[in-house]
Scaffold this active site. Structure first.
Site, PDB file in Angstrom:
ATOM      1  N   CYS A  54      10.294   1.401   2.332  1.00  0.00           N
ATOM      2  CA  CYS A  54      11.199   0.297   2.663  1.00  0.00           C
ATOM      3  C   CYS A  54      12.640   0.768   2.749  1.00  0.00           C
ATOM      4  CB  CYS A  54      11.091  -0.782   1.604  1.00  0.00           C
ATOM      5  SG  CYS A  54      11.460  -0.136  -0.024  1.00  0.00           S
TER       6      CYS A  54
ATOM      7  N   LYS B 292      -2.421  -8.466  -7.644  1.00  0.00           N
ATOM      8  CA  LYS B 292      -3.232  -8.345  -6.439  1.00  0.00           C
ATOM      9  C   LYS B 292      -2.708  -7.148  -5.661  1.00  0.00           C
ATOM     10  CE  LYS B 292      -2.922  -9.461  -2.339  1.00  0.00           C
ATOM     11  NZ  LYS B 292      -3.564  -8.193  -1.820  1.00  0.00           N
ATOM     12  N   PRO B 293      -3.383  -6.014  -5.711  1.00  0.00           N
ATOM     13  CA  PRO B 293      -2.919  -4.825  -4.996  1.00  0.00           C
ATOM     14  C   PRO B 293      -3.214  -4.959  -3.502  1.00  0.00           C
ATOM     15  CG  PRO B 293      -4.978  -4.338  -6.109  1.00  0.00           C
ATOM     16  CD  PRO B 293      -4.620  -5.741  -6.478  1.00  0.00           C
ATOM     17  N   ALA B 294      -2.685  -4.055  -2.696  1.00  0.00           N
ATOM     18  CA  ALA B 294      -2.951  -4.079  -1.264  1.00  0.00           C
ATOM     19  C   ALA B 294      -4.412  -3.702  -1.006  1.00  0.00           C
ATOM     20  CB  ALA B 294      -2.027  -3.103  -0.547  1.00  0.00           C
TER      21      ALA B 294
ATOM     22  N   GLU C 224      10.846  -8.245  -3.035  1.00  0.00           N
ATOM     23  CA  GLU C 224      11.301  -6.943  -2.547  1.00  0.00           C
ATOM     24  C   GLU C 224      10.711  -6.773  -1.164  1.00  0.00           C
ATOM     25  OE1 GLU C 224      13.457  -5.586  -5.997  1.00  0.00           O
ATOM     26  OE2 GLU C 224      13.337  -4.982  -3.914  1.00  0.00           O
ATOM     27  N   LEU C 225      11.525  -6.985  -0.135  1.00  0.00           N
ATOM     28  CA  LEU C 225      10.988  -7.167   1.208  1.00  0.00           C
ATOM     29  C   LEU C 225      11.336  -6.004   2.141  1.00  0.00           C
ATOM     30  CD1 LEU C 225      11.698 -11.005   1.460  1.00  0.00           C
ATOM     31  CD2 LEU C 225       9.668  -9.834   0.583  1.00  0.00           C
TER      32      LEU C 225
ATOM     33  N   GLY D 189       6.651  -6.379  -0.344  1.00  0.00           N
ATOM     34  CA  GLY D 189       5.924  -6.265   0.916  1.00  0.00           C
ATOM     35  C   GLY D 189       6.812  -6.683   2.065  1.00  0.00           C
TER      36      GLY D 189
ATOM     37  N   TRP E 189       0.817  -1.222   0.000  1.00  0.00           N
ATOM     38  CA  TRP E 189       0.000   0.000   0.000  1.00  0.00           C
ATOM     39  C   TRP E 189       0.846   1.264   0.000  1.00  0.00           C
ATOM     40  CZ3 TRP E 189       1.764   2.731   3.984  1.00  0.00           C
ATOM     41  CH2 TRP E 189       2.286   2.034   5.082  1.00  0.00           C
ATOM     42  N   ASN E 190       2.139   1.166   0.316  1.00  0.00           N
ATOM     43  CA  ASN E 190       2.878   2.429   0.536  1.00  0.00           C
ATOM     44  C   ASN E 190       3.249   3.151  -0.748  1.00  0.00           C
ATOM     45  OD1 ASN E 190       4.808   0.500  -0.105  1.00  0.00           O
ATOM     46  ND2 ASN E 190       6.395   1.464   1.147  1.00  0.00           N
TER      47      ASN E 190
ATOM     48  N   GLU F  83      11.682  -2.839  11.728  1.00  0.00           N
ATOM     49  CA  GLU F  83      11.364  -1.749  10.807  1.00  0.00           C
ATOM     50  C   GLU F  83      10.194  -0.956  11.389  1.00  0.00           C
ATOM     51  OE1 GLU F  83       9.565  -3.121   7.174  1.00  0.00           O
ATOM     52  OE2 GLU F  83      10.832  -1.773   6.012  1.00  0.00           O
TER      53      GLU F  83
HETATM   54  N1  LIG Z   1      11.621  -3.848  -0.857  1.00  0.00           N
HETATM   55  C1  LIG Z   1      10.728  -3.042  -1.417  1.00  0.00           C
HETATM   56  O1  LIG Z   1      10.865  -2.596  -2.579  1.00  0.00           O
HETATM   57  C2  LIG Z   1       9.514  -2.675  -0.637  1.00  0.00           C
HETATM   58  C3  LIG Z   1       8.680  -1.686  -1.171  1.00  0.00           C
HETATM   59  C4  LIG Z   1       7.534  -1.328  -0.433  1.00  0.00           C
HETATM   60  C5  LIG Z   1       7.230  -1.950   0.773  1.00  0.00           C
HETATM   61  N2  LIG Z   1       8.076  -2.907   1.253  1.00  0.00           N
HETATM   62  C6  LIG Z   1       7.790  -3.546   2.523  1.00  0.00           C
HETATM   63  O2  LIG Z   1       6.386  -3.838   2.647  1.00  0.00           O
HETATM   64  C7  LIG Z   1       5.991  -3.700   4.004  1.00  0.00           C
HETATM   65  C8  LIG Z   1       4.827  -2.742   4.108  1.00  0.00           C
HETATM   66  O3  LIG Z   1       3.871  -3.049   3.121  1.00  0.00           O
HETATM   67  P1  LIG Z   1       2.600  -3.924   3.497  1.00  0.00           P
HETATM   68  O4  LIG Z   1       2.141  -3.620   4.886  1.00  0.00           O
HETATM   69  O5  LIG Z   1       1.617  -3.818   2.392  1.00  0.00           O
HETATM   70  O6  LIG Z   1       3.227  -5.396   3.484  1.00  0.00           O
HETATM   71  P2  LIG Z   1       2.458  -6.771   3.607  1.00  0.00           P
HETATM   72  O7  LIG Z   1       3.477  -7.808   3.428  1.00  0.00           O
HETATM   73  O8  LIG Z   1       1.562  -6.810   4.772  1.00  0.00           O
HETATM   74  O9  LIG Z   1       1.477  -6.788   2.310  1.00  0.00           O
HETATM   75  C9  LIG Z   1       2.021  -6.706   1.018  1.00  0.00           C
HETATM   76  C10 LIG Z   1       1.049  -7.374   0.056  1.00  0.00           C
HETATM   77  O10 LIG Z   1       0.962  -8.744   0.396  1.00  0.00           O
HETATM   78  C11 LIG Z   1      -0.401  -9.117   0.534  1.00  0.00           C
HETATM   79  N3  LIG Z   1      -0.506 -10.243   1.450  1.00  0.00           N
HETATM   80  C12 LIG Z   1      -0.498 -10.230   2.799  1.00  0.00           C
HETATM   81  N4  LIG Z   1      -0.614 -11.485   3.275  1.00  0.00           N
HETATM   82  C13 LIG Z   1      -0.700 -12.308   2.191  1.00  0.00           C
HETATM   83  C14 LIG Z   1      -0.841 -13.713   1.989  1.00  0.00           C
HETATM   84  N5  LIG Z   1      -0.920 -14.548   3.019  1.00  0.00           N
HETATM   85  N6  LIG Z   1      -0.898 -14.201   0.718  1.00  0.00           N
HETATM   86  C15 LIG Z   1      -0.817 -13.352  -0.333  1.00  0.00           C
HETATM   87  N7  LIG Z   1      -0.681 -12.020  -0.219  1.00  0.00           N
HETATM   88  C16 LIG Z   1      -0.623 -11.511   1.030  1.00  0.00           C
HETATM   89  C17 LIG Z   1      -1.076  -7.864   1.026  1.00  0.00           C
HETATM   90  O11 LIG Z   1      -2.480  -7.925   0.811  1.00  0.00           O
HETATM   91  C18 LIG Z   1      -0.384  -6.828   0.146  1.00  0.00           C
HETATM   92  O12 LIG Z   1      -0.982  -6.813  -1.125  1.00  0.00           O
HETATM   93  C19 LIG Z   1       7.195  -3.167   4.746  1.00  0.00           C
HETATM   94  O13 LIG Z   1       7.874  -4.220   5.368  1.00  0.00           O
HETATM   95  C20 LIG Z   1       8.066  -2.580   3.642  1.00  0.00           C
HETATM   96  O14 LIG Z   1       9.430  -2.560   3.978  1.00  0.00           O
HETATM   97  C21 LIG Z   1       9.211  -3.291   0.570  1.00  0.00           C
HETATM   98  O1  LIG Z   2       9.005   1.508  -0.218  1.00  0.00           O
HETATM   99  C1  LIG Z   2       9.716   1.034  -1.027  1.00  0.00           C
HETATM  100  C2  LIG Z   2      10.012   1.667  -2.345  1.00  0.00           C
HETATM  101  O2  LIG Z   2      10.668   0.728  -3.157  1.00  0.00           O
HETATM  102  C3  LIG Z   2      10.829   2.881  -2.102  1.00  0.00           C
HETATM  103  S1  LIG Z   2      11.361   3.666  -3.547  1.00  0.00           S
HETATM  104  O3  LIG Z   2      10.298   4.592  -3.935  1.00  0.00           O
HETATM  105  O4  LIG Z   2      11.594   2.657  -4.600  1.00  0.00           O
HETATM  106  O5  LIG Z   2      12.595   4.365  -3.171  1.00  0.00           O
END
Ligand SMILES: NC(=O)c1ccc[n+]([C@@H]2O[C@H](COP(=O)([O-])OP(=O)(O)OC[C@H]3O[C@@H](n4cnc5c(N)ncnc54)[C@H](O)[C@@H]3O)[C@@H](O)[C@H]2O)c1
Ligand SMILES: O=C[C@H](O)CS(=O)(=O)O
Length: 492
Positions: free
Chosen positions: A296, A187-189, A262-263, A240, A163-164, A393
């Site tokens: 992230c 599948k979006p958030a 991408e975690l 995520g 969602w971010n 985090e």
């Molecule tokens: N590395 C990157 O590029 C990057 C970018 C953005 C966010 N993030 C990370 O994402 C996290 C925040 O985002 P968030 O709260 O949406 O993360 P999240 O892992 O809770 O959710 C991410 C996505 O996964 C889905 N999801 C959740 N549980 C699932 C399951 N059991 N099966 C399938 N899909 C599922 C969610 O609905 C959402 O669409 C933070 O840890 C952040 O660091 C990483």
């Molecule tokens: O939150 C994670 C994003 O990948 C950050 S960025 O916009 O790519 O820097």
């Protein structure tokens, strides 16, 4: 049209889609379920959207599978033309897309527009990059033989996004996937489906054929289960949390899917004694408080060397306290709300834990009169590794400052987590740049800057922050298979 009156003006209201996109058709979820989307700044409902499940995901995978042959057989140049039209439409509608994004995610409008253009940059970049999926002609080992290595699209890709960055994280996956010749199910958030659906609407207007992009908002477990278990899905690309990334990795094992993950991050930001102080303060503010700390790559720990510590803290606290917090639609607001109550609770817990372990709050620290899910920019000095904020985090506007004496102490502290996504350091010493840049165990390192994102650079984590890279020419390979063709019988 949406069942709720969307409370913000759009030039093109048709961008507001509230149903699933499967095989080129907008449709309700199989069971008719709908989810309510809320503006995080006010808590008010702004739309309802079809809430899909496993059956909808299966239909979407079948559509993507059917569309894969024709789409992958089009030339790279032809796919590039369509992607370029998509890019042009996204830029043309950037203001509306930014309004939709701020409405459902909360970030300030200017930041939302920046995300739209950043996401569009991936479409522009991969429209061109798809034409450079070069193969190789290998010097033969046997007379009359030709040896080729050719690149071919993997097939149906599942993309699960956070969602971010509700638009850019989707564009960062769909652009290389489609350029390579793949098709996709997104599948979006749950909190932010409107941006994904608007992006898909523009993809259709650009001429991306039915079934090439399918979008199924809804039940994460049910949809995710279908996407991981269905053998027609050959690639899973996920952005995520690390916890969900691990779960998806395990569930993808039975069908041996290609993975891009991408975690989560826990970025250290190191300020050495010889740093340019103003640049270090600017970089720390930019990295820490972007998207209210919900990225992230946000600095999660700020490590400051003894000699510059007090001067840095004084400037950094003043700059953080001056950030204007409010509704992202208000002009000159620099920090919007957190996404939900759960995020606010985690931020509060981290602050309380840091204080309980001897930290000192220098600004912010409590939501006070702000209400809702707003939280003020917060700086805590005297941070130690005994605090949760050192290992977890925060994903919010809280900056813990750790003090250190020597370079190797800072590097050891920076590397002492399971994460390895982004890191930053500030110094004017060229030898130190060479040393520390290589010693940090992170996939992305910013030197003398807190802003590193660019579609032309490889983005991704090491250790438990992920697998693969997004952006740059490297991001295309994550959607391609390399085939060895051994052709005999060519001797005269
Ligand atoms: N590395 C990157 O590029 C990057 C970018 C953005 C966010 N993030 C990370 O994402 C996290 C925040 O985002 P968030 O709260 O949406 O993360 P999240 O892992 O809770 O959710 C991410 C996505 O996964 C889905 N999801 C959740 N549980 C699932 C399951 N059991 N099966 C399938 N899909 C599922 C969610 O609905 C959402 O669409 C933070 O840890 C952040 O660091 C990483
Ligand atoms: O939150 C994670 C994003 O990948 C950050 S960025 O916009 O790519 O820097």
């Amino acid at each position: 049209m949406p069942t709720l009156p969307f409370p913000f003006d759009l030039r093109d209201a048709a961008l507001l889609r509230d149903e699933l996109l499967v095989d080129g058709a907008w449709a309700p979820a199989a069971g008719g379920a709908r989810a309510t989307i809320v503006d995080p700044a006010t808590g008010t409902a702004i739309a309802t959207v079809a809430d899909g499940g496993a059956l909808d995901a299966r239909r979407a995978v079948d559509a993507a599978h059917a569309a894969f042959g024709p789409w992958s057989r089009r030339t790279a140049k032809d796919r590039a033309t369509v992607l370029r039209r998509w890019f042009d439409l996204v830029v043309e509608h950037a203001d509306d897309l930014a309004t939709i994004l701020t409405a459902e995610q909360g970030k300030p409008l200017a930041e939302a527009r920046g995300e739209i253009l950043y996401g569009a940059g991936f479409i522009e970049w991969y429209a061109e990059e798809g034409k450079r999926a070069y193969g190789e002609l290998i010097p033969t080992n046997v007379e009359g033989r030709e040896l080729l290595a050719i690149k071919q699209p993997i097939g149906v890709c599942a993309a699960i996004t956070p969602w971010n960055f509700p638009m850019a994280m989707i564009a960062r996956k769909l652009a290389p996937a489609l350029a390579a010749g793949c098709t996709a199910v997104v599948k979006p958030a749950p909190a932010t489906p409107l941006s994904a659906l608007a992006l898909a609407e523009l993809a259709q207007r650009a001429g991306i054929p039915a079934g090439v992009i399918n979008v199924v908002p809804g039940d994460a477990e049910a949809i995710g289960g279908e996407l991981t278990d269905n053998p027609l899905v050959r690639k899973l690309t996920f952005t995520g949390s690390t916890a969900v990334g691990r779960l998806l990795m395990r569930r993808s094992a039975d069908t041996v899917k290609k993975l891009s993950l991408e975690l989560g991050g826990n970025a250290p930001l190191i300020v050495f004694d010889d740093a340019d102080l103003d640049r270090a303060v600017r970089g720390a503010i930019d990295s820490k408080f972007r998207n209210a700390g919900q990225t992230c790559v946000c600095a999660n720990r700020i490590l400051v060397q003894d000699g510059i510590h007090d001067a840095f803290v004084e400037r950094f606290v003043a700059a953080a306290a001056a950030l204007r917090v409010g509704n992202g639609f208000e002009p000159d607001v620099q920090q919007g709300p957190l996404i939900d109550e759960r995020a606010l609770a985690k931020v509060r817990d981290h602050v309380a834990d840091a204080v309980a372990h001897g930290g000192t709050v220098r600004c912010g620290g409590d939501a006070g009169e702000l209400g809702g899910t707003f939280f003020p920019p917060t700086v805590i000095t005297g941070a130690t590794t005994a605090m949760r904020i050192a290992d977890e985090e925060t994903f919010g506007p809280v900056a813990p400052i750790f003090r250190f004496r020597e370079e190797d102490e800072a590097v050891a502290l920076a590397n002492a987590t399971e994460s390895g996504l982004a890191a930053y350091f500030f110094t004017r010493d060229a030898a130190r740049i060479a040393r520390v840049g290589r010693a940090l165990e992170h996939g992305v390192v910013g030197v003398n800057t807190g802003l590193i994102s660019y579609e032309g650079a490889p983005f991704g984590g090491v250790k438990q922050s992920g697998l693969g890279r997004e952006g740059s020419r490297h991001g295309l390979d994550d959607f391609l298979e390399l085939k060895y063709l051994c052709i005999d019988g060519l001797a005269g």
